[in-house]
Design a protein around this motif. Structure first.
Motif: not given
Length: 102
Positions: A62-73
């Motif tokens: 979940s932490d990696i998914k949050q970081r990836l989403t932040a980078l994508e946005n």
């Protein structure tokens, strides 16, 4: 002296395997506790392991998914395509009175 036929009759006795049959039957009916296959304990242990939730190796991304989403946005200012200046220059060229250079 005995003749061969008399000697044979004297030596021959009826074959009796009743004692061997009894021993064989006893062995066949004997239940050896050390050779009886019983895997119920192993099955119980396996079921317990399969149903156990392993907290040490549970994968949580979940932490990696949050970081990836932040980078994508995130809007990257260095690679954002901004062509408003080019559009203005093109408009100026198109609106020129001297159309020979177009």
């Amino acid at each position: 002296m005995l003749t061969a036929l008399q000697n044979f009759k004297h030596l021959s006795t009826a074959y009796d395997d009743s004692e061997l049959k009894q021993r064989l039957t006893a062995l066949e009916n004997c239940q050896h506790l050390h050779t009886v296959y019983d895997d119920s304990d192993i099955k119980q242990r396996l079921t317990a392991l399969e149903n156990r939730q392993d907290r040490d190796t549970v994968y949580d991304d979940s932490d990696i998914k949050q970081r990836l989403t932040a980078l994508e946005n995130r809007q990257d200012q260095e690679t954002v395509y901004e062509d408003s200046e080019l559009k203005q220059r093109l408009t100026v060229l198109e609106n020129r009175k001297d159309q020979k250079t177009i």
